[in-house]
Design a protein around this motif. Structure first.
Motif, PDB file in Angstrom:
ATOM      1  N   TYR A  76      28.797  99.615 131.420  1.00  0.00           N
ATOM      2  CA  TYR A  76      30.960  99.891 131.152  1.00  0.00           C
ATOM      3  C   TYR A  76      31.121  98.749 132.227  1.00  0.00           C
ATOM      4  O   TYR A  76      32.403  99.007 132.254  1.00  0.00           O
ATOM      5  CB  TYR A  76      30.652 100.641 130.409  1.00  0.00           C
ATOM      6  N   GLU A  77      30.830  99.271 133.130  1.00  0.00           N
ATOM      7  CA  GLU A  77      31.368  98.115 134.046  1.00  0.00           C
ATOM      8  C   GLU A  77      31.115  96.999 133.689  1.00  0.00           C
ATOM      9  O   GLU A  77      32.253  95.960 134.127  1.00  0.00           O
ATOM     10  CB  GLU A  77      30.947  98.847 135.724  1.00  0.00           C
ATOM     11  N   ASP A  78      30.560  96.246 133.608  1.00  0.00           N
ATOM     12  CA  ASP A  78      30.286  94.867 133.164  1.00  0.00           C
ATOM     13  C   ASP A  78      31.508  94.475 131.903  1.00  0.00           C
ATOM     14  O   ASP A  78      32.227  93.566 132.091  1.00  0.00           O
ATOM     15  CB  ASP A  78      28.867  94.185 132.837  1.00  0.00           C
ATOM     16  N   TYR A  79      31.245  95.556 131.176  1.00  0.00           N
ATOM     17  CA  TYR A  79      31.890  94.899 130.072  1.00  0.00           C
ATOM     18  C   TYR A  79      33.305  95.098 130.460  1.00  0.00           C
ATOM     19  O   TYR A  79      33.753  94.432 129.878  1.00  0.00           O
ATOM     20  CB  TYR A  79      31.685  96.356 129.218  1.00  0.00           C
ATOM     21  N   LEU A  80      33.932  96.378 131.196  1.00  0.00           N
ATOM     22  CA  LEU A  80      35.885  96.171 131.691  1.00  0.00           C
ATOM     23  C   LEU A  80      35.396  95.224 132.387  1.00  0.00           C
ATOM     24  O   LEU A  80      36.872  94.113 131.938  1.00  0.00           O
ATOM     25  CB  LEU A  80      35.799  97.262 132.096  1.00  0.00           C
ATOM     26  N   ILE A  81      34.246  94.607 132.906  1.00  0.00           N
ATOM     27  CA  ILE A  81      35.471  93.463 133.535  1.00  0.00           C
ATOM     28  C   ILE A  81      35.149  92.213 132.978  1.00  0.00           C
ATOM     29  O   ILE A  81      36.249  91.301 133.027  1.00  0.00           O
ATOM     30  CB  ILE A  81      33.818  93.443 135.000  1.00  0.00           C
ATOM     31  N   LYS A  82      33.938  91.784 132.186  1.00  0.00           N
ATOM     32  CA  LYS A  82      34.480  90.892 131.523  1.00  0.00           C
ATOM     33  C   LYS A  82      35.999  90.696 130.003  1.00  0.00           C
ATOM     34  O   LYS A  82      36.133  89.378 129.826  1.00  0.00           O
ATOM     35  CB  LYS A  82      33.296  91.119 130.302  1.00  0.00           C
ATOM     36  N   ASN A  83      35.696  91.928 129.762  1.00  0.00           N
ATOM     37  CA  ASN A  83      36.999  91.852 128.916  1.00  0.00           C
ATOM     38  C   ASN A  83      38.651  92.138 129.613  1.00  0.00           C
ATOM     39  O   ASN A  83      39.309  91.330 129.169  1.00  0.00           O
ATOM     40  CB  ASN A  83      37.050  93.540 128.152  1.00  0.00           C
ATOM     41  N   PHE A  84      38.604  92.816 130.810  1.00  0.00           N
ATOM     42  CA  PHE A  84      39.393  92.314 131.776  1.00  0.00           C
ATOM     43  C   PHE A  84      39.972  90.632 132.325  1.00  0.00           C
ATOM     44  O   PHE A  84      40.965  90.151 131.767  1.00  0.00           O
ATOM     45  CB  PHE A  84      39.099  93.305 133.081  1.00  0.00           C
ATOM     46  N   ILE A  85      39.519  89.515 132.363  1.00  0.00           N
ATOM     47  CA  ILE A  85      38.838  88.590 132.416  1.00  0.00           C
ATOM     48  C   ILE A  85      39.373  87.755 131.176  1.00  0.00           C
ATOM     49  O   ILE A  85      40.299  86.402 130.960  1.00  0.00           O
ATOM     50  CB  ILE A  85      37.557  88.262 133.015  1.00  0.00           C
TER      51      ILE A  85
END
Length: 177
Positions: free
Chosen positions: A96-105
């Motif tokens: 979910y760190e990766d998930y958040l980064i992708k969604n913020f971008i």
């Protein structure tokens, strides 16, 4: 599903979404500095409020989706796998760190690395409480469940947030003298 009845799953989703909207999102908004375009209004440069409102809505949406997805996955991992709590926490944290980064971008939200860890950490620490709050089985021992998980969450806090409060504890010691 995930060891929960349909009624429990609906309550679980609602609690996860409420936690995201009422606890995590306001905490992140309070400490955030937003980068927004400016418009000229009455010969003054002011932030574009329409853009800012959409940015805040997008932020809330991302946090809500993240919380809900993490809660469902947590319930699944509790019921359907033999992973230890440490393994569950690590798996959710990384995913979910990766998930958040992708969604913020994807949504065009500027962010720092620490906000990602803070959001994921806030959610992870709440997951066992969300989970036990919906289980209606009389034989389920909530205290035992939480006690069995405690060491894993202490390890998680020490690994990810140990330096966060160092300055505070030094100030506290200075004040006691």
């Amino acid at each position: 599903m995930f060891g929960l009845t349909e009624e429990e799953m609906n309550l679980y989703r609602d609690l996860a979404q409420d936690f995201a909207v009422m606890d995590v999102t306001p905490k992140i908004k309070k400490d955030a500095q937003f980068i927004t375009p400016v418009i000229i209004q009455d010969n003054e440069h002011v932030p574009d409020l329409v853009f800012l409102r959409q940015l805040l809505t997008d932020l809330e949406t991302i946090i809500t989706l993240t919380t809900t997805n993490m809660a469902y996955e947590y319930a699944y991992l509790q019921c359907e796998t033999e992973l230890s709590e440490n393994e569950i926490i690590q798996r959710l944290h990384n995913k979910y760190e990766d998930y958040l980064i992708k969604n913020f971008i994807k949504y065009g939200i500027a962010f720092t690395e620490d906000v990602i860890t803070e959001i994921v950490g806030e959610i992870i620490l709440e997951l066992p409480y969300l989970y036990i709050s919906v289980i209606q089985d009389e034989s389920f021992d909530e205290d035992e469940f939480l006690e069995n998980k405690l060491a894993a969450y202490n390890d998680y806090l020490n690994e990810n947030f140990s330096g966060l409060y160092d300055d505070f504890s030094e100030d506290e010691e200075d004040g006691e003298e």
